[in-house]
Design a protein around this motif. Structure first.
Motif, PDB file in Angstrom:
ATOM      1  N   ASP A  57      23.047 -15.937  -1.128  1.00  0.00           N
ATOM      2  CA  ASP A  57      23.077 -16.686   0.053  1.00  0.00           C
ATOM      3  C   ASP A  57      24.348 -17.673   0.310  1.00  0.00           C
ATOM      4  OD1 ASP A  57      20.536 -15.820   0.923  1.00  0.00           O
ATOM      5  OD2 ASP A  57      19.451 -17.649  -0.250  1.00  0.00           O
ATOM      6  N   ILE A  58      25.385 -17.295  -0.476  1.00  0.00           N
ATOM      7  CA  ILE A  58      26.781 -17.976  -0.413  1.00  0.00           C
ATOM      8  C   ILE A  58      27.318 -17.743   0.989  1.00  0.00           C
ATOM      9  CG2 ILE A  58      29.067 -17.861  -1.192  1.00  0.00           C
ATOM     10  CD1 ILE A  58      27.899 -17.334  -4.063  1.00  0.00           C
ATOM     11  N   PRO A  59      27.290 -16.533   1.882  1.00  0.00           N
ATOM     12  CA  PRO A  59      27.591 -16.440   3.231  1.00  0.00           C
ATOM     13  C   PRO A  59      27.032 -17.520   4.152  1.00  0.00           C
ATOM     14  CG  PRO A  59      27.121 -14.180   2.355  1.00  0.00           C
ATOM     15  CD  PRO A  59      26.689 -15.157   1.174  1.00  0.00           C
ATOM     16  N   LEU A  60      25.734 -17.672   4.025  1.00  0.00           N
ATOM     17  CA  LEU A  60      25.016 -18.758   4.715  1.00  0.00           C
ATOM     18  C   LEU A  60      25.528 -20.232   4.219  1.00  0.00           C
ATOM     19  CD1 LEU A  60      22.823 -19.887   6.639  1.00  0.00           C
ATOM     20  CD2 LEU A  60      21.219 -19.652   4.812  1.00  0.00           C
ATOM     21  N   LEU A  61      25.523 -20.492   2.843  1.00  0.00           N
ATOM     22  CA  LEU A  61      25.912 -21.649   2.520  1.00  0.00           C
ATOM     23  C   LEU A  61      27.337 -22.121   2.798  1.00  0.00           C
ATOM     24  CD1 LEU A  61      23.969 -21.448  -1.101  1.00  0.00           C
ATOM     25  CD2 LEU A  61      23.290 -22.906   0.747  1.00  0.00           C
ATOM     26  N   ASP A  62      28.002 -21.259   2.893  1.00  0.00           N
ATOM     27  CA  ASP A  62      29.533 -21.283   3.145  1.00  0.00           C
ATOM     28  C   ASP A  62      29.639 -21.700   4.669  1.00  0.00           C
ATOM     29  OD1 ASP A  62      31.310 -21.244   0.952  1.00  0.00           O
ATOM     30  OD2 ASP A  62      31.259 -19.074   1.387  1.00  0.00           O
ATOM     31  N   PHE A  63      28.658 -21.335   5.669  1.00  0.00           N
ATOM     32  CA  PHE A  63      28.723 -21.793   7.068  1.00  0.00           C
ATOM     33  C   PHE A  63      28.257 -22.936   7.437  1.00  0.00           C
ATOM     34  CE2 PHE A  63      26.561 -21.658  10.946  1.00  0.00           C
ATOM     35  CZ  PHE A  63      27.593 -21.251  11.960  1.00  0.00           C
ATOM     36  N   VAL A  64      27.145 -23.479   6.860  1.00  0.00           N
ATOM     37  CA  VAL A  64      26.491 -24.664   7.115  1.00  0.00           C
ATOM     38  C   VAL A  64      27.165 -25.760   6.773  1.00  0.00           C
ATOM     39  CG1 VAL A  64      24.062 -23.465   7.278  1.00  0.00           C
ATOM     40  CG2 VAL A  64      24.953 -24.615   5.178  1.00  0.00           C
ATOM     41  N   SER A  80       4.864   0.684   3.157  1.00  0.00           N
ATOM     42  CA  SER A  80       5.327   2.219   2.995  1.00  0.00           C
ATOM     43  C   SER A  80       6.982   1.991   2.797  1.00  0.00           C
ATOM     44  CB  SER A  80       5.037   2.919   4.027  1.00  0.00           C
ATOM     45  OG  SER A  80       5.597   2.057   5.330  1.00  0.00           O
ATOM     46  N   LYS A  81       7.476   0.661   3.302  1.00  0.00           N
ATOM     47  CA  LYS A  81       8.992   0.598   3.360  1.00  0.00           C
ATOM     48  C   LYS A  81       9.514  -0.476   3.719  1.00  0.00           C
ATOM     49  CE  LYS A  81       9.815   2.978   7.766  1.00  0.00           C
ATOM     50  NZ  LYS A  81      10.548   3.586   8.555  1.00  0.00           N
ATOM     51  N   VAL A  82      10.649  -0.954   3.207  1.00  0.00           N
ATOM     52  CA  VAL A  82      11.413  -2.104   3.807  1.00  0.00           C
ATOM     53  C   VAL A  82      11.872  -1.751   5.049  1.00  0.00           C
ATOM     54  CG1 VAL A  82      13.004  -3.890   3.349  1.00  0.00           C
ATOM     55  CG2 VAL A  82      11.587  -2.981   1.586  1.00  0.00           C
ATOM     56  N   GLU A  83      11.520  -2.314   6.092  1.00  0.00           N
ATOM     57  CA  GLU A  83      12.325  -2.025   7.535  1.00  0.00           C
ATOM     58  C   GLU A  83      13.447  -2.822   7.622  1.00  0.00           C
ATOM     59  OE1 GLU A  83       9.437  -1.592  10.705  1.00  0.00           O
ATOM     60  OE2 GLU A  83       8.349   0.172   9.616  1.00  0.00           O
ATOM     61  N   LYS A  84      13.483  -4.280   7.551  1.00  0.00           N
ATOM     62  CA  LYS A  84      14.560  -5.024   7.708  1.00  0.00           C
ATOM     63  C   LYS A  84      14.678  -6.097   6.597  1.00  0.00           C
ATOM     64  CE  LYS A  84      16.990  -7.837  11.069  1.00  0.00           C
ATOM     65  NZ  LYS A  84      17.030  -8.285  12.489  1.00  0.00           N
ATOM     66  N   ILE A  85      15.660  -6.173   5.930  1.00  0.00           N
ATOM     67  CA  ILE A  85      15.993  -7.286   4.974  1.00  0.00           C
ATOM     68  C   ILE A  85      16.992  -8.181   5.374  1.00  0.00           C
ATOM     69  CG2 ILE A  85      17.127  -7.693   2.682  1.00  0.00           C
ATOM     70  CD1 ILE A  85      16.459  -4.852   1.862  1.00  0.00           C
ATOM     71  N   ILE A  86      16.509  -9.340   5.214  1.00  0.00           N
ATOM     72  CA  ILE A  86      17.006 -10.731   5.723  1.00  0.00           C
ATOM     73  C   ILE A  86      17.922 -11.286   4.259  1.00  0.00           C
ATOM     74  CG2 ILE A  86      17.013 -13.062   6.583  1.00  0.00           C
ATOM     75  CD1 ILE A  86      16.130 -10.895   8.591  1.00  0.00           C
ATOM     76  N   ASP A  87      19.261 -10.606   4.196  1.00  0.00           N
ATOM     77  CA  ASP A  87      19.877 -10.975   3.071  1.00  0.00           C
ATOM     78  C   ASP A  87      20.888 -12.315   3.646  1.00  0.00           C
ATOM     79  OD1 ASP A  87      21.862  -9.762   4.442  1.00  0.00           O
ATOM     80  OD2 ASP A  87      22.029  -8.278   3.144  1.00  0.00           O
ATOM     81  N   GLY A  88      21.814 -12.791   2.769  1.00  0.00           N
ATOM     82  CA  GLY A  88      22.772 -13.720   2.711  1.00  0.00           C
ATOM     83  C   GLY A  88      23.620 -13.412   4.121  1.00  0.00           C
ATOM     84  N   GLU A  89      24.108 -12.315   4.085  1.00  0.00           N
ATOM     85  CA  GLU A  89      24.946 -11.883   5.467  1.00  0.00           C
ATOM     86  C   GLU A  89      24.032 -12.060   6.671  1.00  0.00           C
ATOM     87  OE1 GLU A  89      28.004 -11.778   5.852  1.00  0.00           O
ATOM     88  OE2 GLU A  89      28.794 -11.846   3.811  1.00  0.00           O
ATOM     89  N   GLU A  90      23.028 -11.465   6.701  1.00  0.00           N
ATOM     90  CA  GLU A  90      22.052 -11.408   7.887  1.00  0.00           C
ATOM     91  C   GLU A  90      21.760 -13.046   8.049  1.00  0.00           C
ATOM     92  OE1 GLU A  90      19.683 -10.052  11.189  1.00  0.00           O
ATOM     93  OE2 GLU A  90      21.643  -9.544  10.071  1.00  0.00           O
ATOM     94  N   LYS A  91      21.356 -13.926   7.141  1.00  0.00           N
ATOM     95  CA  LYS A  91      20.963 -15.061   7.296  1.00  0.00           C
ATOM     96  C   LYS A  91      22.015 -16.102   8.005  1.00  0.00           C
ATOM     97  CE  LYS A  91      18.135 -15.595   3.322  1.00  0.00           C
ATOM     98  NZ  LYS A  91      17.700 -16.147   2.122  1.00  0.00           N
ATOM     99  N   ARG A  92      23.382 -15.670   7.647  1.00  0.00           N
ATOM    100  CA  ARG A  92      24.736 -16.271   8.117  1.00  0.00           C
ATOM    101  C   ARG A  92      24.495 -15.975   9.561  1.00  0.00           C
ATOM    102  NH1 ARG A  92      29.995 -15.662   9.222  1.00  0.00           N
ATOM    103  NH2 ARG A  92      31.211 -17.569   8.623  1.00  0.00           N
ATOM    104  N   ARG A  93      24.543 -14.435   9.720  1.00  0.00           N
ATOM    105  CA  ARG A  93      24.476 -14.054  11.154  1.00  0.00           C
ATOM    106  C   ARG A  93      23.697 -14.794  12.205  1.00  0.00           C
ATOM    107  NH1 ARG A  93      22.698 -11.306  14.894  1.00  0.00           N
ATOM    108  NH2 ARG A  93      20.744 -10.585  13.693  1.00  0.00           N
ATOM    109  N   LEU A  94      22.407 -14.983  11.679  1.00  0.00           N
ATOM    110  CA  LEU A  94      21.304 -15.488  12.300  1.00  0.00           C
ATOM    111  C   LEU A  94      21.603 -17.026  12.854  1.00  0.00           C
ATOM    112  CD1 LEU A  94      18.109 -13.908  10.688  1.00  0.00           C
ATOM    113  CD2 LEU A  94      18.907 -13.663  13.126  1.00  0.00           C
ATOM    114  N   ASN A 112      25.983 -29.724  11.400  1.00  0.00           N
ATOM    115  CA  ASN A 112      24.846 -30.314  11.576  1.00  0.00           C
ATOM    116  C   ASN A 112      23.700 -29.559  10.878  1.00  0.00           C
ATOM    117  OD1 ASN A 112      26.023 -32.598  12.731  1.00  0.00           O
ATOM    118  ND2 ASN A 112      25.256 -31.918  14.694  1.00  0.00           N
ATOM    119  N   LEU A 113      24.109 -28.110  10.506  1.00  0.00           N
ATOM    120  CA  LEU A 113      23.048 -27.521   9.746  1.00  0.00           C
ATOM    121  C   LEU A 113      23.159 -27.564   8.290  1.00  0.00           C
ATOM    122  CD1 LEU A 113      24.128 -24.098  11.601  1.00  0.00           C
ATOM    123  CD2 LEU A 113      22.489 -25.712  12.297  1.00  0.00           C
TER     124      LEU A 113
END
Length: 106
Positions: A75-82, A37-51, A65-66
């Motif tokens: 996913d650049i926000p996540l890639l920049d973090f690890v 019926s709908k998207v309830e929560k999207i795991i995008d690049g910023e959310e991946k980085r936050r997680l 070490n990640l």
């Protein structure tokens, strides 16, 4: 830990099959007929980085070490973090960024 934009119903079996401790994936709502019926929560690049930040902090693991694997510039926000970003069959925008930042490119 698996953090993905893929729908949770597609990756939920990976938790058991590949022994992941945690999986974070995009969640979809289902109506009374069992249809999406709908998207309830999207795991995008910023959310991946936050997680990733939260999990690394919780487990006391330095970001150096990640590892993160991605094929999308989103996913650049996540890639920049690890510490170990790995780019796999990337879109044009991510490929350009990976070359500029000397990220591993597969």
């Amino acid at each position: 830990v698996l953090i993905t934009s893929s729908p949770s119903f597609l990756v939920s079996y990976l938790k058991k099959k590949l022994s992941f401790d945690h999986i974070f994936a995009t969640e979809y709502g289902i109506d009374s007929n069992g249809a999406f019926s709908k998207v309830e929560k999207i795991i995008d690049g910023e959310e991946k980085r936050r997680l990733a930040i939260c999990i690394a902090s919780e487990k006391n693991v330095p970001c150096e070490n990640l590892f993160a694997y991605s094929d999308s510039y989103r996913d650049i926000p996540l890639l920049d973090f690890v510490g170990k970003p790995i780019v796999v069959n990337p879109d044009k925008k991510l490929k350009k960024m990976a070359k500029r930042k000397n990220w591993m490119l597969l």
